[in-house]
Scaffold this motif. Structure first.
Motif, PDB file in Angstrom:
ATOM      1  N   LYS A 296      -3.060 -73.267 -51.576  1.00 37.31           N
ATOM      2  CA  LYS A 296      -3.699 -72.436 -52.611  1.00 37.31           C
ATOM      3  C   LYS A 296      -2.746 -72.326 -53.801  1.00 37.31           C
ATOM      4  CE  LYS A 296      -7.289 -70.272 -50.302  1.00 37.31           C
ATOM      5  NZ  LYS A 296      -8.594 -70.565 -50.750  1.00 37.31           N
ATOM      6  N   ARG A 297      -3.252 -72.672 -54.988  1.00 45.63           N
ATOM      7  CA  ARG A 297      -2.446 -72.638 -56.205  1.00 45.63           C
ATOM      8  C   ARG A 297      -3.301 -72.089 -57.337  1.00 45.63           C
ATOM      9  NH1 ARG A 297       0.793 -73.579 -52.757  1.00 45.63           N
ATOM     10  NH2 ARG A 297       2.300 -75.280 -52.686  1.00 45.63           N
TER      11      ARG A 297
ATOM     12  N   LEU B  66      -3.645 -58.851 -59.430  1.00 45.76           N
ATOM     13  CA  LEU B  66      -4.606 -59.431 -60.366  1.00 45.76           C
ATOM     14  C   LEU B  66      -5.588 -60.352 -59.628  1.00 45.76           C
ATOM     15  CD1 LEU B  66      -2.241 -60.290 -63.367  1.00 45.76           C
ATOM     16  CD2 LEU B  66      -4.087 -58.603 -63.396  1.00 45.76           C
ATOM     17  N   THR B  67      -5.088 -61.051 -58.617  1.00 51.17           N
ATOM     18  CA  THR B  67      -5.944 -61.932 -57.815  1.00 51.17           C
ATOM     19  C   THR B  67      -6.930 -61.106 -56.997  1.00 51.17           C
ATOM     20  OG1 THR B  67      -4.101 -63.501 -57.661  1.00 51.17           O
ATOM     21  CG2 THR B  67      -5.928 -63.836 -56.140  1.00 51.17           C
TER      22      THR B  67
ATOM     23  N   GLU C 147      -6.435 -72.068 -66.709  1.00 43.63           N
ATOM     24  CA  GLU C 147      -7.512 -71.146 -66.340  1.00 43.63           C
ATOM     25  C   GLU C 147      -6.961 -69.732 -66.153  1.00 43.63           C
ATOM     26  OE1 GLU C 147      -9.017 -70.994 -62.134  1.00 43.63           O
ATOM     27  OE2 GLU C 147     -10.798 -71.829 -63.089  1.00 43.63           O
ATOM     28  N   SER C 148      -5.801 -69.622 -65.483  1.00 38.79           N
ATOM     29  CA  SER C 148      -5.212 -68.312 -65.216  1.00 38.79           C
ATOM     30  C   SER C 148      -4.749 -67.638 -66.500  1.00 38.79           C
ATOM     31  CB  SER C 148      -4.026 -68.449 -64.250  1.00 38.79           C
ATOM     32  OG  SER C 148      -4.461 -68.983 -63.027  1.00 38.79           O
ATOM     33  N   VAL C 149      -4.151 -68.424 -67.409  1.00 42.04           N
ATOM     34  CA  VAL C 149      -3.716 -67.849 -68.688  1.00 42.04           C
ATOM     35  C   VAL C 149      -4.928 -67.344 -69.460  1.00 42.04           C
ATOM     36  CG1 VAL C 149      -2.723 -68.389 -70.956  1.00 42.04           C
ATOM     37  CG2 VAL C 149      -1.560 -69.130 -68.885  1.00 42.04           C
ATOM     38  N   GLY C 150      -6.006 -68.134 -69.488  1.00 37.64           N
ATOM     39  CA  GLY C 150      -7.220 -67.710 -70.188  1.00 37.64           C
ATOM     40  C   GLY C 150      -7.795 -66.429 -69.603  1.00 37.64           C
ATOM     41  N   ALA C 151      -7.838 -66.356 -68.274  1.00 38.04           N
ATOM     42  CA  ALA C 151      -8.378 -65.161 -67.607  1.00 38.04           C
ATOM     43  C   ALA C 151      -7.487 -63.951 -67.872  1.00 38.04           C
ATOM     44  CB  ALA C 151      -8.499 -65.418 -66.106  1.00 38.04           C
TER      45      ALA C 151
ATOM     46  N   LYS D 230      -7.866 -66.418 -60.238  1.00 36.90           N
ATOM     47  CA  LYS D 230      -8.310 -66.987 -58.961  1.00 36.90           C
ATOM     48  C   LYS D 230      -7.363 -68.075 -58.490  1.00 36.90           C
ATOM     49  CE  LYS D 230     -13.246 -66.224 -59.736  1.00 36.90           C
ATOM     50  NZ  LYS D 230     -13.120 -65.277 -60.807  1.00 36.90           N
ATOM     51  N   ARG D 231      -7.188 -68.129 -57.187  1.00 37.79           N
ATOM     52  CA  ARG D 231      -6.448 -69.233 -56.575  1.00 37.79           C
ATOM     53  C   ARG D 231      -7.443 -70.322 -56.220  1.00 37.79           C
ATOM     54  NH1 ARG D 231      -2.819 -66.389 -52.144  1.00 37.79           N
ATOM     55  NH2 ARG D 231      -1.818 -64.950 -53.534  1.00 37.79           N
TER      56      ARG D 231
END
Length: 198
Positions: free
Chosen positions: A50-51, A35-36, A56-60, A42-43
């Motif tokens: 890098k995290r 997915l990244t 943001e990740s859940v929304g994307a 995005k990380r």
């Protein structure tokens, strides 16, 4: 808040590692990495490396699932069922993101569970109780040796001030709280506190 170990950089609140995001999404680490690579999530750079920003990740990921669901609907899958399933997935992902954020806050010591606050308050009450129950034994001989009520009152007042001073030195111990959190996490890990049905 407990001090970080030497050489270990503290995690940034609201950010997580690949394996944590994979657990949240119920995916493998490879899927999260894919997915990244695909640009879905995005990380970000953090002091710990890098995290992923959880919200943001859940929304994307939700947006990605929404687009994917729309694509399936075009291929003849009934839209109402697909939409229902999609909305359920979204609710689950959002709830898990909130839980992950609350757990991060708890581990950082910025949020306390009510049962832990109750336990720490109970500790304080026991300290007060024990101090007050010790007064008669500490005062009996001194008060019995006085000849006037004023002398007895002065001795009692002095001891009460000492108890109050001791209580004013009572402080919240973040290390005690952190220990309670660690014990609970260990217990949950040992007794399967997480759902692993997928």
């Amino acid at each position: 808040m407990s001090t970080p170990r030497k050489g270990k950089i503290e995690e940034t609140p609201g950010f997580c590692k690949t394996e944590d995001l994979a657990r949240l999404f119920r995916l493998s680490g490879q899927s999260v990495n894919q997915l990244t690579r695909d640009g879905v999530i995005k990380r970000r750079d953090t002091p710990a490396g890098k995290r992923y920003n959880v919200m943001e990740s859940v929304g994307a990921y939700v947006e990605y699932l929404r687009d994917k669901a729309a694509g399936r609907a075009e291929k003849g899958i009934p839209e109402s069922k697909e939409l229902e399933k999609f909305e359920a997935e979204v609710r689950i992902k959002q709830a898990k993101a909130q839980i992950a954020e609350l757990e991060a806050d708890e581990l950082q010591g910025t949020m306390h569970r009510s049962e832990d606050v109750a336990a720490l308050t109970e500790d304080l009450l026991y300290t007060v109780r024990n101090s007050l129950l010790a007064l008669p034994g500490r005062l009996a001989v001194d008060v019995a040796g006085t000849s006037t009520a004023a002398e007895a009152a002065e001795i009692i007042k002095r001891e009460i001030y000492l108890v109050m001073k001791d209580l004013s030195d009572y402080r919240y111990d973040p290390e005690k709280y952190a220990e309670r959190v660690r014990e609970r996490m260990d217990w949950q890990a040992e007794h399967g506190g997480e759902d692993d049905d997928e």
